[in-house]
Scaffold this motif. Sequence first.
Motif: not given
Length: 270
Positions: A75, A102, A121, A123, A136-137, A167, A178-179
């Motif tokens: 990030p 990911y 994923c 960004l 973040e998706q 999202h 984070w993811f």
Amino acid sequence: MLKDVQAEPDFRGVALNEVGIDELRYPLLVADGQGGKREVVASVTMSVSLDADVKGAHLSRFVDVLHTWRDQLGPDTALAMVDDLRRRMGSAIARASLTFPYFLERRAPVTGSVAFMDYACTLSISAEADGQDLIEQVRVPVTSVCPCSKAISDRGAHNQRGWVTIHARPRDLCGDLWFDDLIDVAEAAGSSPVYALLKRPDERHVTMAGYDNPVFVEDIARDAAGALHSDARIASYKVRVVNDESIHNHNAYAQIPWTNAAQPKNGSAS
């Protein structure tokens, strides 16, 4: 000295919101939720705004900046990368979108067999002189067993694969959301997670666990939204759930739009 045509003035008086590169495939090292890094191949879009009096952007600088930051993307560094791009291009706004598979190790629920699951994923980052933004998706597969089918059937219940897309905008753009966290939320909302590797005892367990936890597409969306809403690290979010219906000639979906839209601590929301 070679002539720099792109740096010449333009006299049409039209500023451009985005100029850049699209669908560049590039190897990156992305931070994971365990303190390590993941090797990924990302599809990259990068752009900058262009003033009305500037003829063109120097497209080679996009790849140059990406290559410089390629082995340290998290990030905080993603935000720094886009701000670096903005400064090098002399633009008011710079943006980047990185989409990649990911991979996380997942253990089968009974045998403990280990295999990698991949999650799609993305960004998305932007930087201006007075603020930054990061979204973040994740797109996560789950199993969903229909509660109505279970209630009206003498045997069994129809089930299908569902897709949970989240999202999320962190409240602290350089924080620890984070993811991995979003993937956990999505998997917990379905009837059962999806696994890459299952032995027979695992398959039996997953089948029965899903049957014991039937959920409508509405239930998945609400449960995911509830978990996100209670996470103090999240400033805003959107949840979209789609079930690939097994007995219908259509999909079912539910969506909850952006909400809880407090401003991030060190950026501007859009």
